[in-house]
Write an enzyme that holds these catalytic residues in place. Structure first.
Site, PDB file in Angstrom:
ATOM      1  N   ASP A 131      37.630  43.371  31.946  1.00  0.00           N
ATOM      2  CA  ASP A 131      38.460  42.802  33.012  1.00  0.00           C
ATOM      3  C   ASP A 131      39.471  43.863  33.421  1.00  0.00           C
ATOM      4  O   ASP A 131      40.353  44.213  32.643  1.00  0.00           O
ATOM      5  CB  ASP A 131      39.189  41.543  32.513  1.00  0.00           C
TER       6      ASP A 131
ATOM      7  N   ASP B  47      31.417  29.288  34.321  1.00  0.00           N
ATOM      8  CA  ASP B  47      32.597  29.220  33.458  1.00  0.00           C
ATOM      9  C   ASP B  47      32.613  27.825  32.856  1.00  0.00           C
ATOM     10  O   ASP B  47      32.658  26.834  33.590  1.00  0.00           O
ATOM     11  CB  ASP B  47      33.876  29.450  34.264  1.00  0.00           C
TER      12      ASP B  47
END
Lengths: 223, 255
Positions: free
Chosen positions: B131, B12
């Site tokens: 997600d 990330d």
């Protein structure tokens, strides 16, 4: 052994040319690499890399638009010539992709689609398509391009179609996914692979180093 | 022997630095992405995924530089996600040396974008990132969330996975919002259900805290690849250890 290493990566607007160029540069730092579709550069280069990702019809369309079909057919006659992925499939006569597409016809045989009904190992589901990831490559015959690459080394694949060359002696490597299929062909100065050496870490870099030193003969004794 | 299950470390990245949040908040700095990518490559990662979580548009150019630098020395597939919302975004990433892009919110906003992207660049480079969050337990139901997990979409996750496959996705990256950052393991019913319903490869993501979790993702979740961030970032385990562990459990991996 040939040490000439001026290579042209054929640019027809498709594919990961820069990945290929970076890997070749890393594998052979002293080589001169062109990314081009110009006749004079292709004619003057010592060797040719014909890469490609995407769809077959779009590939053939681009080659036509850029007037590259005849040039590639000529180049494939004598210089060390490496096809990668779609650059392998396009060498054959015909592909099932896009409702049937004519290829360059340099290698006799066809390109077929993986069946969506190949049972997976657990027998409760089907194998995923595209065939994506690291598979083992079985070298069917000795060849200069396999130098220092062990039998069954893993290479990175991503494809939904596979080649079926007509002439058995052209089969240079195979892998298994649902069934055994051809992943590399060899014919005189031509070598072409379904996998992506530029994404296959050590084995892939070694493969490019081998190609950049290859004199275009398919026997080990010639080196 | 044949195709190996893949282990994919995920970075990330926020304004050019690797961070790792727990449940998408509480961000810790975990280092330089190029350096970490290099280490993962040496340890035998099968691919590397970068998720750019930089909020501002101007900050996003840093991810392009990161990809360019990594692609010059790491020769395994690279995926970039986060804020990909136009054909031009995709072109920029592929040109920088990415092999695939992960599309998330933009697909939810406009599903046809996935179709256009697949037609333009080929399905092989289009990953749809999903997600999903549990919204019902009997029977189990999951819903799609966007914007880093803050925004509910009202879309059923399983139906969405099937639709994205039809629209030309080459692969799905499925993250459980409930499990992400917890280190309690994948949402295995979610992974299993999606894997039974689609015929393209699925990457399981969210919740890995032990090496056994990686094994479960494959054996129980039926995933084709498993993705993890923090266990690799903070060097609790190396990728090599993870692969050896999976191989010892009878899973085919690239050693």
């Amino acid at each position: 052994m040939s040490t000439l290493s001026e290579v042209v990566i054929i640019d027809y607007g498709m594919g990961n040319l820069h990945s290929v160029a970076k890997a070749v540069e890393h594998a052979t730092p002293k080589s001169k690499i062109h990314i081009s579709n110009q006749l004079s550069i292709i004619q003057n280069a010592d060797r040719i890399i014909f890469p490609g990702v995407g769809a077959m019809a779009a590939c053939m369309h681009e080659l036509q638009q850029l007037d590259l079909i005849h040039i590639l057919q000529e180049a494939a006659k004598n210089k060390p010539f490496l096809g990668i992925c779609l650059g392998l499939q396009a060498l054959l006569e015909h592909s099932e992709e896009n409702d049937g597409t004519q290829g360059l016809g340099i290698i006799p045989g066809n390109v077929k689609q993986f069946s969506k009904k190949m049972p997976a190992m657990d027998h409760t589901s089907y194998l995923k398509i595209p065939h994506m990831g690291w598979n083992q490559v079985y070298q069917e015959c000795p060849h200069p391009l396999w130098t220092n690459i062990s039998q069954h080394s893993r290479f990175y694949f991503v494809h939904s179609y596979y080649v079926t060359p007509q002439i058995p002696s052209m089969l240079a490597a195979s892998s298994h996914y649902g069934h055994r299929f051809c992943v590399a062909i060899q014919h005189d100065n031509i070598f072409a692979v379904q996998f992506h050496p530029e994404k296959s870490q050590h084995a892939g870099l070694q493969f490019y180093a081998n190609f950049m030193q290859w004199d275009g003969n398919n026997t080990l004794s010639s080196q | 022997m044949g195709l190996a299950k893949r282990i994919i470390p995920c970075l990330d990245v926020d304004k050019g630095r690797v961070v790792k949040g727990v449940k998408f908040v509480d961000i810790q700095d975990a280092g330089d992405p190029v350096e970490i990518a290099r280490r993962y490559d040496q340890e035998g990662a099968d691919e590397i995924t970068f998720l750019d979580i930089t909020a501002t548009h101007e900050g996003r150019d840093t991810i392009v530089q990161v990809v360019e630098q990594v692609a010059g020395e790491v020769f395994i597939p690279l995926t970039v996600g986060g804020g990909i919302s136009s054909i031009e975004d995709i072109r920029k990433m592929l040109h920088a040396g990415a092999d695939k892009v992960a599309i998330n919110s933009a697909a939810v906003r406009k599903p046809e974008f996935v179709q256009h992207a697949a037609q333009h660049f080929g399905s092989q480079c289009i990953v749809v990132a999903i997600d999903a969050k549990r919204v019902a337990s009997d029977p189990l139901k999951w819903e799609i969330f966007t914007h880093g997990g803050r925004k509910a979409s009202g879309i059923d996750a399983i139906e969405w996975a099937k639709k994205m496959t039809l629209y030309g996705a080459g692969e799905l990256l499925v993250t459980s919002m409930d499990c992400d950052g917890t280190k309690n393991g994948f949402d295995l019913p979610l992974m299993y259900t999606i894997n039974q319903q689609v015929d393209i490869p699925v990457i399981a993501s969210g919740g890995v805290g032990t090496l056994q979790h990686l094994v479960e993702g494959v054996t129980q979740g039926h995933a084709d690849a498993v993705l993890a961030a923090s266990i690799f970032h903070f060097q609790e385990y190396s990728i090599k250890e993870a692969k050896q562990y999976m191989a010892d459990q009878g899973i085919e991996v690239r050693l």
